[in-house]
Design a protein around this motif. Structure first.
Motif, PDB file in Angstrom:
ATOM      1  N   ASN A   8     -23.443  10.440   7.602  1.00  0.00           N
ATOM      2  CA  ASN A   8     -22.190  11.178   7.767  1.00  0.00           C
ATOM      3  C   ASN A   8     -20.969  10.333   7.449  1.00  0.00           C
ATOM      4  N   TYR A   9     -21.139   9.032   7.314  1.00  0.00           N
ATOM      5  CA  TYR A   9     -19.991   8.140   7.245  1.00  0.00           C
ATOM      6  C   TYR A   9     -20.000   7.280   5.991  1.00  0.00           C
ATOM      7  N   SER A  22     -19.521   6.444  -0.341  1.00  0.00           N
ATOM      8  CA  SER A  22     -19.465   7.637   0.490  1.00  0.00           C
ATOM      9  C   SER A  22     -20.765   7.833   1.260  1.00  0.00           C
ATOM     10  N   GLY A  77     -16.983   4.242   8.639  1.00  0.00           N
ATOM     11  CA  GLY A  77     -15.906   5.141   9.022  1.00  0.00           C
ATOM     12  C   GLY A  77     -15.620   6.175   7.959  1.00  0.00           C
ATOM     13  N   ASN A  78     -14.333   6.517   7.796  1.00  0.00           N
ATOM     14  CA  ASN A  78     -13.929   7.457   6.768  1.00  0.00           C
ATOM     15  C   ASN A  78     -13.756   6.743   5.431  1.00  0.00           C
ATOM     16  N   TYR A  79     -13.841   7.494   4.359  1.00  0.00           N
ATOM     17  CA  TYR A  79     -13.771   6.907   3.024  1.00  0.00           C
ATOM     18  C   TYR A  79     -12.351   6.419   2.734  1.00  0.00           C
ATOM     19  N   VAL A 123      -9.140   2.827   8.503  1.00  0.00           N
ATOM     20  CA  VAL A 123      -9.953   4.045   8.587  1.00  0.00           C
ATOM     21  C   VAL A 123     -11.367   3.760   9.062  1.00  0.00           C
ATOM     22  N   TYR A 124     -11.646   2.502   9.330  1.00  0.00           N
ATOM     23  CA  TYR A 124     -12.994   2.119   9.754  1.00  0.00           C
ATOM     24  C   TYR A 124     -12.983   1.738  11.226  1.00  0.00           C
TER      25      TYR A 124
END
Length: 119
Positions: free
Chosen positions: A31-32, A52, A97-99, A105-106
């Motif tokens: 998912n991450y 991704s 985390g997020n891309y 964002v991590y």
């Protein structure tokens, strides 16, 4: 919470190769996004590469493009580093985390693994 454990760092001569691994556990891994950052002595931590959750999209920093490749398989993310230069010497960190290319964002980070490139 996810646990990230890096491995594969070491000492290598300029022009050589290393492959870093980051094993993840603790949540649904795919998912991450997963990323690699590095921090050289006396410098700020900098983005290296991100992949991704699906593994289909990657972004690589200009300073390592064409030499470093990020990939992932199941619960492990890899950083293949070729044509290493002394300026690649740093502690390399894995993050989840997020891309993105911003470390903000991590939310989860590994402990880091040292890469030293001798000239």
């Amino acid at each position: 919470q996810v646990q990230l454990v890096e491995s594969g760092g070491g000492l290598v001569q300029a022009g050589g190769s290393l492959r870093l691994s980051c094993a993840a556990s603790g949540r649904y891994f795919s998912n991450y996004a997963m990323a690699w950052f590095r921090q050289a002595p006396g410098k700020e931590r900098e983005f290296v590469a991100v992949i991704s959750g699906s593994g289909r999209v990657t972004t690589t920093a200009g300073s390592v493009k064409g030499r470093f490749t990020i990939s992932r398989d199941k619960n492990t993310v890899y950083l293949q580093m070729n044509s290493l230069k002394p300026e690649d010497t740093a502690v390399y960190y894995c993050a989840s985390g997020n891309y993105g290319t911003d470390e903000g964002v991590y939310g989860d980070w590994g402990q880091g693994t040292q890469v030293t490139v001798s000239s």
